[in-house]
Design a protein around this motif. Structure first.
Motif, short mmCIF file in Angstrom:
data_model
loop_
_atom_site.label_atom_id
_atom_site.label_comp_id
_atom_site.label_asym_id
_atom_site.label_seq_id
_atom_site.Cartn_x
_atom_site.Cartn_y
_atom_site.Cartn_z
N THR A 4 0.87 -1.18 0.00
CA THR A 4 0.00 0.00 0.00
C THR A 4 0.90 1.22 0.00
O THR A 4 1.82 1.32 0.81
N ARG A 21 -2.71 10.71 -0.42
CA ARG A 21 -3.43 9.59 -1.05
C ARG A 21 -2.81 8.26 -0.68
O ARG A 21 -1.60 8.06 -0.78
N SER A 23 -3.13 4.05 -1.54
CA SER A 23 -3.68 3.10 -2.50
C SER A 23 -3.08 1.73 -2.25
O SER A 23 -1.86 1.59 -2.12
N SER A 27 -5.14 0.10 2.63
CA SER A 27 -5.50 1.53 2.74
C SER A 27 -6.46 1.80 3.89
O SER A 27 -6.30 2.76 4.65
N SER A 77 -11.94 2.77 -8.48
CA SER A 77 -11.07 3.87 -8.03
C SER A 77 -10.09 4.18 -9.15
O SER A 77 -10.04 3.47 -10.16
N THR A 79 -6.87 3.81 -9.29
CA THR A 79 -5.88 2.75 -9.48
C THR A 79 -6.49 1.37 -9.64
O THR A 79 -5.79 0.43 -10.02
N GLU A 81 -7.60 -0.15 -7.05
CA GLU A 81 -7.40 -0.71 -5.71
C GLU A 81 -8.25 0.07 -4.71
O GLU A 81 -8.88 1.07 -5.05
N VAL A 83 -8.66 2.85 -2.29
CA VAL A 83 -7.98 4.15 -2.22
C VAL A 83 -8.66 5.00 -1.16
O VAL A 83 -9.88 5.02 -1.05
N GLU A 85 -8.31 9.07 0.24
CA GLU A 85 -7.68 10.38 0.11
C GLU A 85 -7.96 11.19 1.37
O GLU A 85 -9.12 11.41 1.74
N TYR A 115 0.87 5.66 -8.93
CA TYR A 115 -0.60 5.52 -8.91
C TYR A 115 -1.12 5.24 -10.33
O TYR A 115 -1.93 4.35 -10.55
#
Length: 455
Positions: A4, A21, A23, A27, A77, A79, A81, A83, A85, A115
């Motif tokens: 991550t 952020r 990811s 996360s 998301s 990516t 994955e 995520v 923020e 990312y």
């Protein structure tokens, strides 16, 4: 990609907010250790995608700041994955403390472009779209941003996919006919084969042809303003800049070094370089400025050569005209509001366009803007059309074009369909490299190494 990652997603420095952020699969767990919702009934682990929680950020067991956590569940998301923020107040101290807390909780610092690289590897975007991300961030103007946005939305990938579909159908038919003659596979009609090869080759050639103009819109161009002393170079610089960027006096040699200013000219970002007047001089400082002026003229992607229309042409003017021959240059005969005594015949055949202007009064600027757009190849460029955005893509497109042309030549030369089949396969492989479907690990690393950390 079991790790991550964490990084600052907004530019460093003071600001209203900073976004950190996360990811990766951990996360949510990491967020639980650095973020505490205000509502005690809300749990980070239960947060649904596309939701937000207000709360406090925690570092080393103490409250660091208050802010908002935004949650995105895989695969929906950026990516692909999980995520999260974390939006805190702007300023490097708070944001860095929050990143340090995330790393202490198990996150790894993100590398440049990691990312977007994960988005590519997880199938969230093609390699052409990933490359468009950095072009969009670094776009030098509105039209350059529109080109990058078009690529990011998949316009180029869709066009290439159409070409590939046509070639795959050809390759399949050719392979069956060449490899399984006993199956009585019908031979391709020559007109159909040639028509498809011609159509795809023309499309790829169009993409290659638009690359230069697209690069200009995305990145801008360096432009040298050159000419003899007192012809109005600095006045032109100030006019285009919109303020007094360069010193203007009637004394020859006032500009003794290269003065730089970025402006928008005809919708294109132009990095203007006002140079020292070209003349013979015994002044050591001025001579160095003139040497730099000549170097800028040689390096520039656009040359604006200024001549004084109110005086007869000098030997320096004739020499400058010769220096500009064969270069991307526009001649500007300045001071056309005065009686004209300049012999424009010395400029014939040496410039893309010869324009009369009055820099001191702002005359001739619309014509200059249009000439610049035409010279740089962006006058008729559609920002929404598919466009190649990198040297890597250009190289792959050139390989595809060459293979298609060889296939057409093989067909014309009567070499047989097996030779044409090899060329079609080569063109397909090149188009797959362009979109990233057949990208090697080294190519992927090279693409994403140009990204900024946090994107």
């Amino acid at each position: 990609m079991e790790s991550t990652i964490v990084a600052l997603a907004t530019p460093p420095g003071a600001g209203g907010i900073a976004v950190v952020r996360l990811s990766g699969p951990e996360s949510y767990r990491i967020t639980e250790q650095v973020f505490q919702p205000i509502n005690p009934n809300k749990k980070v682990s239960e947060a649904k995608g596309y939701t937000a929680l207000f709360g406090h950020f925690i570092a080393r067991g103490e409250t660091l700041d208050e802010g908002v956590a935004l949650f995105f569940r895989a695969p929906r998301s950026y990516t692909g994955e999980d995520v999260v923020e974390l939006s805190c107040h702007g300023g490097m101290v708070i944001a860095q403390e929050l990143i340090t807390a995330c790393i202490a909780a198990g996150a790894a610092p993100a590398g440049p472009g990691e990312y977007t690289k994960r988005a590519f590897l997880n199938g969230r975007m093609s390699l052409t779209q990933a490359e468009a991300v950095m072009d969009l961030i670094g776009a030098a103007g509105r039209q350059g941003a529109a080109l990058a946005e078009s690529a990011l939305n998949g316009a180029l990938a869709r066009q290439i996919e159409g070409y590939k579909s046509q070639l795959v159908a050809l390759a399949g038919h050719l392979a069956a006919w060449v490899d399984f003659p006993e199956e009585d596979v019908p031979e391709l009609e020559e007109d159909t084969l040639r028509g498809t090869l011609d159509e795809v080759c023309a499309g790829v050639r169009g993409l290659i042809g638009s690359y230069g103009g697209g690069a200009v819109l995305r990145q801008g161009v360096d432009a040298a303003i050159v000419g003899s002393p007192n012809v109005g170079k600095s006045t032109l610089m100030n006019l285009l800049a919109g303020f007094d960027r360069a010193i203007v006096t009637p004394i020859a040699g006032t500009t003794r070094d290269v003065v730089e200013q970025a402006v928008m000219l005809g919708g294109v970002r132009v990095n203007l370089f006002d140079t020292a007047g070209l003349r013979e001089t015994g002044d050591v400082v001025e001579a160095e400025g003139i040497r730099r002026s000549r170097r800028k003229l040689e390096e520039a992607g656009l040359v604006l050569a200024v001549f004084d229309g109110s005086t007869p042409a000098t030997e320096e003017d004739k020499e400058l005209a010769q220096l500009c021959a064969g270069r991307p240059a526009i001649a500007l005969v300045n001071k056309n509001d005065l009686e004209q005594r300049f012999d424009e015949s010395i400029l014939e055949g040496k410039f893309f366009r010869v324009l009369r202007i009055a820099a001191g009064k702002g005359g001739g600027m619309p014509e200059l803007e249009q000439a610049v757009r035409e010279l740089l190849g962006v006058a008729n460029l559609d920002p929404g059309a598919p466009c190649l955005v990198s040297q890597r893509q250009l190289a792959a497109a050139v390989s595809a074009r060459d293979a298609l042309q060889e296939g057409i030549q093989a067909l014309d030369g009567g070499f047989g369909l097996d030779a044409v089949s090899v060329c079609v396969d080569d063109a397909l492989a090149a188009l797959c490299r362009l979109t990233g479907e057949d990208a090697s690990e080294s190519v992927i690393e090279e693409v994403f190494s140009k990204f900024c950390v946090g994107k």
